[in-house]
Every structure is written in structure tokens, then in C-alpha cells.
Design a protein around this motif. Structure first.
Motif, PDB file in Angstrom:
ATOM      1  N   UNK A 150       0.830  -1.213   0.000  1.00 42.01           N
ATOM      2  CA  UNK A 150       0.000   0.000   0.000  1.00 42.01           C
ATOM      3  C   UNK A 150       0.860   1.256   0.000  1.00 42.01           C
ATOM      4  N   UNK A 151       2.172   1.085  -0.033  1.00 42.22           N
ATOM      5  CA  UNK A 151       3.089   2.222  -0.037  1.00 42.22           C
ATOM      6  C   UNK A 151       4.095   2.117  -1.188  1.00 42.22           C
ATOM      7  N   UNK A 152       3.670   1.486  -2.274  1.00 39.84           N
ATOM      8  CA  UNK A 152       4.454   1.541  -3.503  1.00 39.84           C
ATOM      9  C   UNK A 152       5.215   0.297  -3.882  1.00 39.84           C
ATOM     10  N   UNK A 153       5.244  -0.700  -3.019  1.00 39.01           N
ATOM     11  CA  UNK A 153       5.995  -1.911  -3.344  1.00 39.01           C
ATOM     12  C   UNK A 153       5.097  -2.929  -4.043  1.00 39.01           C
ATOM     13  N   UNK A 154       5.613  -3.515  -5.113  1.00 41.04           N
ATOM     14  CA  UNK A 154       4.883  -4.575  -5.814  1.00 41.04           C
ATOM     15  C   UNK A 154       4.897  -5.872  -5.017  1.00 41.04           C
ATOM     16  N   UNK A 155       5.982  -6.088  -4.283  1.00 41.26           N
ATOM     17  CA  UNK A 155       6.164  -7.372  -3.591  1.00 41.26           C
ATOM     18  C   UNK A 155       6.767  -7.124  -2.218  1.00 41.26           C
ATOM     19  N   UNK A 156       6.305  -7.895  -1.232  1.00 42.19           N
ATOM     20  CA  UNK A 156       6.838  -7.810   0.128  1.00 42.19           C
ATOM     21  C   UNK A 156       7.116  -9.201   0.642  1.00 42.19           C
ATOM     22  N   UNK A 157       8.308  -9.355   1.224  1.00 39.82           N
ATOM     23  CA  UNK A 157       8.671 -10.585   1.913  1.00 39.82           C
ATOM     24  C   UNK A 157       9.390 -10.180   3.191  1.00 39.82           C
ATOM     25  N   UNK A 158       8.870 -10.603   4.350  1.00 33.71           N
ATOM     26  CA  UNK A 158       9.595 -10.291   5.565  1.00 33.71           C
ATOM     27  C   UNK A 158       8.714 -10.039   6.766  1.00 33.71           C
ATOM     28  N   UNK A 159       9.279  -9.280   7.718  1.00 31.95           N
ATOM     29  CA  UNK A 159       8.608  -8.929   8.961  1.00 31.95           C
ATOM     30  C   UNK A 159       7.849  -7.626   8.785  1.00 31.95           C
ATOM     31  N   UNK A 160       6.581  -7.614   9.219  1.00 33.10           N
ATOM     32  CA  UNK A 160       5.828  -6.361   9.202  1.00 33.10           C
ATOM     33  C   UNK A 160       6.046  -5.567  10.477  1.00 33.10           C
ATOM     34  N   UNK A 161       5.971  -6.213  11.643  1.00 34.15           N
ATOM     35  CA  UNK A 161       5.974  -5.415  12.864  1.00 34.15           C
ATOM     36  C   UNK A 161       7.348  -5.304  13.512  1.00 34.15           C
ATOM     37  N   UNK A 162       7.454  -4.354  14.408  1.00 33.65           N
ATOM     38  CA  UNK A 162       8.728  -3.936  14.997  1.00 33.65           C
ATOM     39  C   UNK A 162       9.332  -4.993  15.918  1.00 33.65           C
ATOM     40  N   UNK A 163       8.551  -5.519  16.854  1.00 35.69           N
ATOM     41  CA  UNK A 163       9.104  -6.443  17.841  1.00 35.69           C
ATOM     42  C   UNK A 163       9.556  -7.741  17.194  1.00 35.69           C
ATOM     43  N   UNK A 164       8.799  -8.242  16.250  1.00 43.61           N
ATOM     44  CA  UNK A 164       9.216  -9.448  15.529  1.00 43.61           C
ATOM     45  C   UNK A 164      10.563  -9.220  14.847  1.00 43.61           C
ATOM     46  N   UNK A 165      10.812  -7.969  14.455  1.00 44.16           N
ATOM     47  CA  UNK A 165      12.079  -7.648  13.811  1.00 44.16           C
ATOM     48  C   UNK A 165      13.290  -7.782  14.714  1.00 44.16           C
ATOM     49  N   UNK A 166      13.098  -8.115  15.995  1.00 43.06           N
ATOM     50  CA  UNK A 166      14.217  -8.417  16.883  1.00 43.06           C
ATOM     51  C   UNK A 166      14.614  -9.885  16.793  1.00 43.06           C
ATOM     52  N   UNK A 167      13.830 -10.685  16.115  1.00 45.07           N
ATOM     53  CA  UNK A 167      14.069 -12.132  16.046  1.00 45.07           C
ATOM     54  C   UNK A 167      14.854 -12.469  14.782  1.00 45.07           C
ATOM     55  N   UNK A 168      15.887 -13.296  14.946  1.00 42.57           N
ATOM     56  CA  UNK A 168      16.705 -13.684  13.794  1.00 42.57           C
ATOM     57  C   UNK A 168      16.394 -15.097  13.316  1.00 42.57           C
TER      58      UNK A 168
END
Length: 751
Positions: A150-168
């Protein structure tokens, strides 16, 4: 949508846009919490130097490309930094995501991705987003207002939220997502966490990025692409890979996407969180004992993990570079490597994993902040100055190192120029291509501005300057300004910390080119006139947006918590002598129909546009398919805390406008504007204000007098177009009558 496509097609046909074959691919690699001094090429050498982390691929990138040694994030923490980077505005103009408003929904306006997609690029975000409206521990494609697509990307793969982004390790680590019950990794609109056995985040996102590049090139070999690869390392938690990085890199080597559930990538094997690079396994013991004494063991555990995470990033970047060579696109690819802010000092243990051997990371071990003071959450150099490397064989000057100050918002203007389209007027940046091509004299000066709040003292390490002892962070504000120097402009840094409610404290001033520790305050020698100019400059470069909410974001738009003690200060007027002024505004015009309101000087033909004086912009008929710019001053008749402005344009499809007062947004009638409707000084289309009784900030506080103004109008395919600018002022609970701004209130400097 069809109409927008037709208008953009007309814009391409009528303007000097770069042909698709000449538009370079653009890769943005953004890492999380990597300090300026974590790069081996920035690390100190000599007898008393800290240990070094090996980053040979990034050193090679700099040798073959360029390094910007004074490049600044917009905020010293991830969410506001990323919001500014992707929206092309510094923190004085970020409308929603400020301070620590993690996972608020990025405002619905132009982004790096939407600008490049409009220019014909395929676009993808692979990695961490964190600005979609996930409320920190949730968010799905249907509940998140600012999902990447919804912000210009055709494709997204990954983490959406902030806290999950602490997990490797998304599958193995305890989950941080209350809504999905997993560390949600999204492949488009599908959550695939259950399939990601032993997938280390750096390897996972790099492998998927390589796969996307290969597939995109195969499907559309003539279409340029924009890839944002946003790695979560070296942010805590201090988790390490399963094994060594596969040899070779590129098309056949390095990490590879296999796509088989349970074995998605070729490094998803062995024991998770187990591998330390061999050169680090027994390193630095004497150094640690001497520096930390009884704490040496814990410091070594964290340091070896931190170094492994950094070197793994280095391997990943080298892998991407080799892929570009293998696909023979390296001569037409522009790769930018950045960190979102300075180094962290956060706990490294993985929650609820017994005996996880990762105590708190200590940035002093490697002097991850380099010869600077400050870390993440500090507005001092160590928190704001970040690694910045550009690799673009044939497009930038190889081996270039530039100390010209620049900031995240400059990448939108730079990428727009690379793509052959004008930069949006909303963008606060300037293109860095002149500097990167070795033509420093042609580089336009940009703005380096930051504001950020955090309610505690900064950590202080033994190699900091004495003036950092017991320093409160509080409300922090930074602006760079220039003074004449022997070899051109001398850029100085002005900083205030722990700003009180008066918002009238003086700035400390440092020459960070020579005084990297910011130890020698120059403010007394520069005098009161410079202080007053700085206090005026910050108010000319920002807006108060604490009251902004986007209804389209729904429940995922959490509070921005971005109020400042200087939000209600009346904006000073310009000091222009009356004898130098004449009635009317200066108008320039070109024939074009860009898909957004452009910064006029970035338009093809802008340099040849003739200037004329018009008595009143409301009386000018705007031709179909034109961009008209009106500049000068608007005379505000009296002091007021709540000045309101209303802009109405004609109903012709494609018509839009943007109005600046000084350097801040006055009225945004650009993204999502409905032609014929009224746009106000409220932050942007589709946003709402909390009423005055809640914040007291609705409207704009202005001092009486002259205020610089720029009105740029894109007239759609029908004519004649007209604009109408109205104003009124709040008086307590009442409003003065709304009326058209009289023509005699517009003036310009005599030529």
C-alpha cells in the motif's frame, strides 16, 4: 488508476525522462543498529585501537564506489529513521512516525517505492518494515493500514511489525506477535513462518532478495527494478548463523533460495544460533581482560556474536554484488548501503531460551561509534552519523570519499534523478549525484535536521569527551548550517539537548569535521546573531504534527507521541526591507503533467522557464498540462497561534498542488487530493486533527509580517484552471471569518 496511468504516459512522452534502458537498477541495503565504527574501513588503527571487525566486501564496495563520511540518519532510532528514509522527509515534516512511535502507519503519500514504480520500476521490499501500523506485536495484510504494497511496493517478503524484527530465527525463537501467534514472516499475503526451519534472518532475506532479482530480470529483462533489502542484523537479539557462509556468491554460490518447506534456504541446516566466525572464536581475550576485568567473559561473548553478525552482513552484500556481476547488470545498478542509526547497547539474549549466551552488547568493545560520541537514541554524532557506501560502477566516481553533510531524505531526490523523473516537492532532500560523480562544486546544499525525544541520560563510555558526563537526552534537536571557510563552506552542527518548555535555550555549536567528539563548543565565539538565526531556522524547517491521524489506517494507526516543546512557538517572519519589495508573486511555468507536484527546478525545461510577475495567483488562468510555480512572500497581518489556510483547485482530473511557507509544508493538495475539493493546512490529504481542546495546536502559529511562500500547481488535462487560497485565524474558541487572501498581501523582491 487508468487515468493516472494515462497522465503519466503523457508526461513521459512530453518530457526528457531517461529512457527505460538507461534507468539504473537501484538496490537499497538498510541494516539495523550498525555503528559508523563497525565498518573495518572506519575502524581506528594503531597501538591503542580497539579490535577490528572484518568487513572486506564493504571495503571493496567503497574502493570501487564511494563513501559519504558525514551521512546522517533523520533520527537515532529505527522507526522514525525508516519513516523519513522511505517518505523522503526529515523528522521536522514526518507526519505520523516520530520519537518512539514504533509501528504507526506511515502516512499515505509518496515513498521511494511509489516514485520509482511510477517511473517504470519493479519494486520489492524484503526484510523488516516496522512502519506499517502493526501495533508492535501484530498486523496482517487486512488489518495493517500501511502494508508495504500500500506504499508503492509490488512485492513484500519479511517482517511487518517492529518487535518481531528483533528475532533472527522466526520459527525457533519465542514468538512476538500476539495477533498471529508466530514471528510472522510474510511472503506476499501468506505467513510462512512454519516453513522456515533454521532460517537465519540475514541469510533468509538475502537469499529471497537474490531470487527476486533473478526472477524479475528473467520475466522483464528491460524493466529496471528497485529492491529495498532491510536486514534486521546487527540489532539485538545477538543471534548468530547456523554455519559458514557458502562460498562463491552470486548466481550459483552464496546463499540460495530453495523454496522447500523445512529447507527454504541452503544454510537452513545444522544447529540454529551456533556459528561464530573462526577468526573471532579465540580472539581479543587479553584486550577484554585488560579493559573489563571480571566482566571480560560476558563482554567477549557479546562481542564475538556482534562481530559475527556484522561479518555475515558483509558476506551478504558481497553476494549481492557478485549476483549483479553474474547477471551483467553491475554497470547499470546503483547500490546504497546504510544503517538506520548508531550502535545499540541492548540485551543480546534470546527470550525464553535457557542459558542463551548473549549478555548486553557493549558498543565500547569495538568502539562501534568510531571516533564519535553517542550511540542509538543520542543526537550526538555517534547516534546520527551512519555508514554510507555507494557502489555503482560507471555511475559514480570510484574511490571517492566525501565529507559533505547529507541525510536520509536526499535519497528520494537522488533516486528520482537516476530514474529521470522530478523529485516530489514534498521531499526535503537534494540529489547527491553531483557529489557521487566527483563534481562537488555542482552539489546543491541540503538540509540536515533532526529532532528526537528519549527520557533518560545517555550512556557514557571512557573515550567520550568530558562534556558528555551526566548529559540528559530529553528533547534533542540538531540542525547543520554553513559559515564561510578558506576552501568553501564550513558546515557546523548546532545541537540542543533536554530542551525545556521555553524552547529558547541556545544551541551548542561544533565543527564535527575536525572535532569528532564534539568537545569544543564554538557558540560563544559565534555570538547572539548566529543563535537567533538558528532559532529561526529550526522554526522555518518544521511543522507540528502531533495531532495527525489517518482514518484509512484504522486501528493500526497508534499514537505518534511526537509533540515538541517548541510546537506552539510562533514562526518568525522574514526581515525584508519594504523598499526592496513590490506587489505580486513571481511566476514560472513549464508544460508537463507529472504524477505528483514536483520540485520545480527538477523539471525538464525549468532552467529555461521565463519568470514574470503576477499580481494575484488567484487571477491567473492555468493552461492544461502545465506546472506553474508562484514564489514570493505572504504578509500575515497580525500575530496568531492558530492560522488556517484553505486551497481550492479546479476539478480537472490530475490537478494537484503543494504550498510551502518558508521550508515547511503549508498545504498538501498532492497525494490523494480530489480535484475541486478544499485542502487545508492540516497535515495531508486523508488526515484529521484532534481538536484544539485536546492539543491546542490546530492551525499554524505565525508572527505578523512577511513569510516566504511557494505555490506549485499541476494543472490536469482540462483548462482553464484556477486556484483559490483563503485564510482565517482562531481566536480562543472562535474563528475569524474565512476569506480569500487579498492580492495586496502578496509581495516579492524587486529584480
Amino acid at each position: 488508476m487508468k487515468l493516472c496511468s494515462l497522465l503519466f504516459a503523457a508526461w513521459l512522452a512530453l518530457s526528457c525522462v531517461v529512457p527505460a534502458a538507461d534507468q539504473p537498477n537501484i538496490i537499497l541495503v538498510l541494516v539495523d543498529d550498525m555503528g559508523w565504527g563497525d565498518l573495518s574501513l572506519n575502524q581506528e588503527r594503531g597501538k591503542n585501537a580497539a579490535p577490528r571487525i572484518n568487513t572486506p566486501q564493504l571495503s571493496k564496495l567503497a574502493e570501487q564506489g564511494a563513501q559519504l563520511t558525514r551521512h546522517y540518519t533523520c533520527a537515532p532510532v529505527c522507526a522514525p529513521a525508516r519513516a523519513s528514509l522511505f517518505s523522503g522527509v526529515h523528522q521536522g515534516h514526518a507526519e505520523v512516525i516520530r520519537n518512539n512511535s514504533f509501528d504507526a502507519a506511515l502516512e499515505d503519500s509518496h515513498t521511494l517505492a511509489s516514485v520509482l514504480r511510477s517511473a517504470g520500476y519493479a519494486t520489492a521490499l524484503i526484510g523488516k518494515w516496522g512502519i506499517g501500523g502493526g501495533m508492535e506485536q501484530g498486523g496482517t495484510p487486512s488489518t495493517t493500514g500501511a502494508w508495504p504494497t500500500a506504499r508503492g511496493f509490488d512485492y513484500f517478503f519479511g517482517y511487518n511489525n517492529h518487535i518481531v524484527g528483533h528475532r533472527h530465527y522466526p520459527k525457533e525463537e519465542a514468538h512476538a506477535d500476539k495477533e498471529t501467534g508466530a514471528n510472522a514472516v510474510w511472503d506476499g499475503d501468506r505467513m510462512i513462518t512454519a516453513q522456515l526451519d533454521n532460517c537465519y534472518s540475514t541469510d533468509l532475506f538475502t537469499a529471497r532478495a537474490k531470487k527476486w532479482i533473478v526472477d524479475t530480470r528473467a520475466a522483464q529483462p528491460d524493466k529496471p527494478f528497485f529492491l529495498a533489502l532491510t536486514l534486521v542484523a546487527p540489532h539485538a537479539r545477538l543471534a548468530v548463523p547456523t554455519g559458514p557462509y557458502p562460498k562463491g556468491g552470486g548466481l550459483r554460490g552464496g546463499v540460495q533460495w530453495l523454496g522447500t518447506p523445512g529447507k527454504m534456504i541452503n544454510t537452513a541446516q545444522g544447529k540454529w544460533d551456533s556459528f561464530i566466525y573462526p577468526e573471532y572464536r579465540h580472539a581479543w581475550e587479553d584486550y577484554a581482560k585488560k579493559k573489563y576485568g571480571n566482566a571480560a567473559a560476558d563482554k567477549l561473548l557479546a562481542a564475538r556474536r556482534h562481530a559475527t553478525m556484522i561479518t555475515r552482513i558483509d558476506d551478504a552484500v558481497g553476494d549481492i554484488m557478485q549476483l549483479c556481476r553474474d547477471l551483467r547488470i553491475d554497470k547499470n545498478t546503483f547500490l546504497v548501503f546504510l544503517s538506520d542509526n548508531g550502535p545499540h547497547d541492548e540485551p543480546g539474549a534470546v527470550p525464553r531460551v535457557a542459558d542463551h549466551p548473549a549478555p548486553r552488547q557493549d558498543p565500547s568493545f569495538f568502539r562501534s561509534y568510531g571516533p564519535l560520541d553517542g550511540i542509538k537514541r543520542d543526537a550526538w554524532e555517534g547516534g546520527l552519523r551512519v555508514p554510507c557506501l555507494v557502489w555503482a560502477p560507471g555511475l559514480v566516481k570510484a574511490g571517492l570519499s566525501s565529507a559533505h553533510p547529507s541525510q536520509f531524505q536526499d535519497w528520494m531526490a537522488t533516486f528520482a534523478e537516476l530514474a529521470g523523473v522530478p523529485a516530489p516537492m514534498r521531499c526535503d532532500g537534494v540529489s547527491l549525484l553531483p557529489t557521487l560523480r566527483g563534481n562537488a562544486k555542482a552539489q546543491k546544499p541540503g538540509v540536515v535536521y533532526s529532532e528526537y525525544f528519549f527520557p533518560n541520560k545517555m550512556p557514557v563510555y571512557g573515550d567520550y569527551a568530558p562534556n558528555k558526563a551526566n548529559r540528559m537526552r530529553g528533547e534533542q534537536q540538531v540542525i547543520f548550517f554553513s559559515q564561510p571557510g578558506k576552501n568553501g563552506p564550513r558546515w557546523l552542527k548546532a545541537i540542543r539537548t533536554n530542551i525545556s518548555a521555553s524552547a529558547n535555550e541556545n544551541f551548542e555549536i561544533y565543527d564535527v569535521a575536525t572535532d569528532t567528539h564534539e568537545a569544543h563548543d564554538l557558540s560563544a565565539s559565534l555570538g547572539d546573531k548566529v543563535q537567533q538565526k538558528l532559532k529561526t531556522a529550526v522554526l522555518w524547517n518544521r511543522r507540528a504534527y502531533d495531532y495527525v491521524r489517518d482514518p484509512a489506517a484504522g486501528k493500526r494507526n497508534n499514537p505518534c507521541k511526537g509533540s515538541r516543546p517548541y510546537d506552539a512557538v510562533r514562526v518568525p517572519a522574514n526581515a525584508e526591507p519594504e523598499r526592496a519589495l513590490a506587489l505580486g508573486l513571481v511566476m514560472r511555468r513549464v508544460q508537463a503533467t507529472p504524477p505528483w507536484v514536483p520540485a520545480f527546478d527538477t523539471l525538464p525545461g525549468a532552467a529555461q522557464a521565463e519568470a514574470s510577475v503576477v499580481a494575484d495567483p488567484a487571477g491567473v488562468e492555468l493552461p492544461a498540462g502545465s506546472v506553474s510555480e508562484f514564489t514570493g512572500f505572504i504578509r500575515v497581518p497580525e500575530d496568531g497561534d492558530h492560522w488556517h489556510f484553505y486551497l481550492t483547485l479546479s476539478e480537472a482530473p490530475g490537478t494537484k498542488a503543494y504550498v510551502k511557507m518558508h521550508e515547511f509544508q503549508l498545504v498538501d493538495a498532492d497525494a490523494n487530493y480530489t480535484p475541486g475539493s478544499v485542502a487545508t493546512e492540516s497535515a495531508a490529504a486523508n488526515t484529521v486533527e484532534r481538536i484544539e481542546k485536546d492539543t491546542g495546536k490546530a492551525g499554524i502559529p505565525l508572527k505578523a509580517g512577511l513569510h516566504a511562500i511557494t505555490i506549485t500547481v499541476v494543472q490536469g488535462a482540462q483548462a482553464p484552471g484556477k486556484l483559490r487560497l483563503e485564510w482565517n485565524r482562531g481566536q480562543g474558541a472562535k474563528m475569524t471569518p474565512r476569506r480569500v487572501v487579498p492580492a495586496e498581501q502578496f509581495v516579492h523582491k524587486k529584480r
